[in-house]
Design a protein around this motif. Structure first.
Motif, mmCIF file in Angstrom:
data_model
loop_
_atom_site.group_PDB
_atom_site.id
_atom_site.type_symbol
_atom_site.label_atom_id
_atom_site.label_comp_id
_atom_site.label_asym_id
_atom_site.label_seq_id
_atom_site.Cartn_x
_atom_site.Cartn_y
_atom_site.Cartn_z
ATOM 1 N N ASN A 198 0.805 -1.219 0.000
ATOM 2 C CA ASN A 198 0.000 0.000 0.000
ATOM 3 C C ASN A 198 0.841 1.274 0.000
ATOM 4 O O ASN A 198 0.300 2.372 -0.119
ATOM 5 C CB ASN A 198 -0.948 0.013 1.201
ATOM 6 N N HIS A 199 2.139 1.118 0.177
ATOM 7 C CA HIS A 199 3.029 2.279 0.185
ATOM 8 C C HIS A 199 4.263 1.962 -0.662
ATOM 9 O O HIS A 199 5.332 1.641 -0.148
ATOM 10 C CB HIS A 199 3.434 2.650 1.620
ATOM 11 N N VAL A 200 4.089 2.019 -1.980
ATOM 12 C CA VAL A 200 5.142 1.642 -2.911
ATOM 13 C C VAL A 200 5.819 2.883 -3.485
ATOM 14 O O VAL A 200 5.156 3.833 -3.913
ATOM 15 C CB VAL A 200 4.565 0.782 -4.060
ATOM 16 N N LYS A 201 7.131 2.839 -3.493
ATOM 17 C CA LYS A 201 7.911 3.933 -4.081
ATOM 18 C C LYS A 201 8.183 3.666 -5.555
ATOM 19 O O LYS A 201 8.043 4.563 -6.401
ATOM 20 C CB LYS A 201 9.238 4.092 -3.328
ATOM 21 N N THR A 202 8.598 2.441 -5.870
ATOM 22 C CA THR A 202 8.897 2.058 -7.244
ATOM 23 C C THR A 202 8.179 0.761 -7.577
ATOM 24 O O THR A 202 8.377 -0.253 -6.904
ATOM 25 C CB THR A 202 10.410 1.845 -7.449
ATOM 26 N N TYR A 203 7.339 0.804 -8.600
ATOM 27 C CA TYR A 203 6.636 -0.399 -9.045
ATOM 28 C C TYR A 203 7.506 -1.180 -10.017
ATOM 29 O O TYR A 203 8.227 -0.600 -10.833
ATOM 30 C CB TYR A 203 5.314 -0.018 -9.716
ATOM 31 N N GLY A 204 7.416 -2.484 -9.946
ATOM 32 C CA GLY A 204 8.168 -3.302 -10.880
ATOM 33 C C GLY A 204 7.689 -3.108 -12.300
ATOM 34 O O GLY A 204 8.480 -3.132 -13.242
ATOM 35 N N LEU A 205 6.376 -2.884 -12.469
ATOM 36 C CA LEU A 205 5.781 -2.765 -13.794
ATOM 37 C C LEU A 205 4.924 -1.507 -13.876
ATOM 38 O O LEU A 205 4.058 -1.278 -13.025
ATOM 39 C CB LEU A 205 4.927 -3.996 -14.093
ATOM 40 N N ALA A 206 5.182 -0.683 -14.878
ATOM 41 C CA ALA A 206 4.411 0.539 -15.089
ATOM 42 C C ALA A 206 3.034 0.198 -15.648
ATOM 43 O O ALA A 206 2.832 -0.867 -16.237
ATOM 44 C CB ALA A 206 5.140 1.459 -16.063
ATOM 45 N N THR A 207 2.089 1.097 -15.466
ATOM 46 C CA THR A 207 0.763 0.908 -16.048
ATOM 47 C C THR A 207 0.598 1.804 -17.274
ATOM 48 O O THR A 207 1.166 2.888 -17.345
ATOM 49 C CB THR A 207 -0.338 1.248 -15.031
ATOM 50 N N ASN A 208 -0.171 1.298 -18.218
ATOM 51 C CA ASN A 208 -0.464 2.081 -19.415
ATOM 52 C C ASN A 208 -1.961 2.002 -19.700
ATOM 53 O O ASN A 208 -2.385 1.703 -20.804
ATOM 54 C CB ASN A 208 0.340 1.558 -20.604
ATOM 55 N N ASP A 209 -2.770 2.207 -18.715
ATOM 56 C CA ASP A 209 -4.233 2.106 -18.660
ATOM 57 C C ASP A 209 -4.723 0.683 -18.889
ATOM 58 O O ASP A 209 -3.928 -0.265 -18.910
ATOM 59 C CB ASP A 209 -4.941 3.136 -19.534
ATOM 60 N N GLU A 210 -6.030 0.515 -19.076
ATOM 61 C CA GLU A 210 -6.638 -0.823 -19.119
ATOM 62 C C GLU A 210 -6.429 -1.548 -20.436
ATOM 63 O O GLU A 210 -6.551 -2.767 -20.519
ATOM 64 C CB GLU A 210 -8.138 -0.732 -18.798
ATOM 65 N N GLY A 211 -6.123 -0.817 -21.489
ATOM 66 C CA GLY A 211 -5.819 -1.455 -22.763
ATOM 67 C C GLY A 211 -6.910 -1.463 -23.798
ATOM 68 O O GLY A 211 -6.810 -2.192 -24.798
ATOM 69 N N ASP A 212 -7.969 -0.654 -23.613
ATOM 70 C CA ASP A 212 -9.070 -0.628 -24.587
ATOM 71 C C ASP A 212 -9.568 -2.050 -24.856
ATOM 72 O O ASP A 212 -9.874 -2.777 -23.936
ATOM 73 C CB ASP A 212 -8.635 0.065 -25.879
ATOM 74 N N ALA A 213 -9.593 -2.434 -26.128
ATOM 75 C CA ALA A 213 -10.069 -3.773 -26.476
ATOM 76 C C ALA A 213 -8.957 -4.665 -27.006
ATOM 77 O O ALA A 213 -9.169 -5.849 -27.258
ATOM 78 C CB ALA A 213 -11.178 -3.676 -27.527
ATOM 79 N N ASP A 214 -7.754 -4.091 -27.179
ATOM 80 C CA ASP A 214 -6.661 -4.853 -27.777
ATOM 81 C C ASP A 214 -5.472 -5.053 -26.854
ATOM 82 O O ASP A 214 -4.682 -5.959 -27.050
ATOM 83 C CB ASP A 214 -6.183 -4.160 -29.051
ATOM 84 N N GLY A 215 -5.321 -4.187 -25.838
ATOM 85 C CA GLY A 215 -4.228 -4.346 -24.871
ATOM 86 C C GLY A 215 -2.855 -4.301 -25.487
ATOM 87 O O GLY A 215 -1.905 -4.904 -24.965
ATOM 88 N N GLN A 216 -2.697 -3.559 -26.573
ATOM 89 C CA GLN A 216 -1.444 -3.586 -27.337
ATOM 90 C C GLN A 216 -0.213 -3.409 -26.457
ATOM 91 O O GLN A 216 0.722 -4.212 -26.521
ATOM 92 C CB GLN A 216 -1.461 -2.523 -28.432
#
Length: 442
Positions: A198-216
């Protein structure tokens, strides 16, 4: 569809183009959205004008956020460009509206052959009527950009990153690496006792939103390596497969990484805080992204980046989406010999090699691709993670179906609900039925 176009016109008012439409038969109007590619195509335009005395190419570069709305509005107003950069997700809509000229019926462009380009690129731009409506211009694949300083500090080598595996049960060595790279505000790693998700400074994996319908640039590399296909057919499918176990188990695992604290949460994403920004700012160690982001990532101050292959999945192989843009000719442009010649030149080795020399994208022709690889190498950038899947034939195509906008309109909120609110993936059964009813209405 007409109602949608009319609403788009009202939304944009009269400012449909960034520059006035030029209707002269000796002037070709050309639209694109990528500012990084603009200099390369400006040089192509100069070369084309020298080869065709008296012809002028007027290029308009319009940002992605405004591009499609302005293009749609211009088609209604009769101020559309002669030629424009097209995307596969918009292709079906434009062919349905009958606003594109079939390139295989025109003397200047009928010589474009599938074999002239990287495998699969040209075939994707053939409509259900068998006609070609796009001349391939470039291609891209997905790989893992990473912060080398962070991976070295975590004891994870470049070799290890290029040989990761994953599965939906325990995440495999990929999840172990992502956990190791995740660090909470007290310096504890995701694989260490006491880690505070719940208190993360650096995530192992970045997010790039939910991915629409293709998740490119999100989950497509994982669903692809799970052996899953978007639709029942490679192109112009008649039903989607979002209800299949291979897809839903992958989605549950992928977004489950956020619940564990390894993947940045949904609320961390914004237009100003995309995956590449998270990587550059140090708030994430790995970001799955497209080859078109290479120069952007390598240009970030204070970042020593690397690029690794996507992980091997349950199918026993890795996978990456291979997408490609094309240049399409509008019906108005199809009446201009100069515009037809411009499309043919854009698709030629001459122009694509010119674009490749700038090292911003991989041009669609094989010589253009080789030129781009050499340009990247000259700047000390190894792009093997993007090119090897093409050579290994571990790529898959962007889904091509009718009603692409409707599919996104249904899948986007459904995936957001799973990512942000923890809704069960089984809820996608209902969404999939809704999508397939839309596809079946014809």
């Amino acid at each position: 569809m007409t109602a949608v176009l009319a609403l788009s016109l009202l939304a944009t008012g009269c400012g449909a183009q960034s520059s006035p439409s030029v209707s002269s038969p000796r002037t070709v109007t050309y639209w694109l959205w990528d500012s990084n590619q603009l200099p390369g195509y400006e040089r192509c335009a100069r070369d084309f004008e020298r080869r065709n005395p008296g012809v002028k190419v007027a290029i308009s570069q319009i940002s992605w956020e405004s591009y499609w709305t302005k293009l749609t509005a211009s088609l209604i107003a009769g101020t559309e460009p002669d030629v424009f950069t097209d995307h596969i997700t918009k292709f079906a809509q434009f062919t349905d509206l009958d606003v594109l000229a079939p390139l295989d019926e025109l003397p200047e462009t009928k010589g474009i052959k599938d074999s002239d380009y990287q495998e699969g690129l040209a075939a994707a731009w053939k409509g259900q009527d068998g006609h070609r409506y796009g001349a391939p211009k470039d291609w891209d694949t997905i790989a893992m950009f990473y912060n080398r300083e962070m991976t070295e500090e975590a004891g994870i080598s470049d070799r290890t990153l290029n040989n990761l595996t994953w599965n939906p049960a325990d995440g495999g060595t990929f999840e172990k690496a992502v956990a190791r790279l995740t660090v909470d505000t007290k310096g504890r790693r995701g694989d260490e006792p006491g880690f505070d998700k719940n208190h993360v400074k650096t995530y192992g994996l970045a997010t790039n939103d939910e991915g629409d319908a293709d998740g490119q640039t999100q989950w497509s590399a994982f669903t692809g390596s799970a052996g899953w296909n978007y639709t029942d057919k490679k192109a112009w499918g008649t039903r989607y497969n979002y209800d299949q176990k291979a897809f839903q188990s992958t989605i549950a695992w992928y977004f489950g990484l956020a619940e564990k604290g390894y993947l940045a949460p949904f609320e961390n994403f914004s237009e100003s805080n995309r995956a590449e920004v998270q990587l550059g700012s140090g708030s994430a160690a790995i970001a799955l992204h497209g080859s078109w982001m290479t120069k952007t990532v390598y240009g970030m101050k204070g970042l020593d980046p690397g690029i690794a292959l996507t992980p091997v999945g349950p199918s026993g192989h890795r996978a990456t989406m291979m997408n490609g843009l094309a240049d399409s000719l509008t019906k108005r442009g199809g009446k201009k010999p100069a515009a037809r010649k411009w499309v043919a030149y854009l698709a030629s080795d001459a122009c694509q090699t010119t674009v490749g020399e700038r090292g911003t994208v991989f041009p669609a022709t094989k010589s253009g691709t080789r030129t781009a690889i050499a340009a990247y190498r000259k700047e000390g950038i190894d792009v093997t993670a993007f090119t090897r899947p093409v050579a290994d034939r571990t790529t898959f195509s962007y889904p091509i179906t009718d009603y692409a906008a409707d599919v996104v309109a249904l899948m986007k909120p459904a995936l957001q609900d799973i990512y942000a609110n923890g809704k069960p993936v089984s809820s996608l059964d209902t969404t999939n039925r809704q999508i397939n009813r839309i596809l079946a209405q014809d």
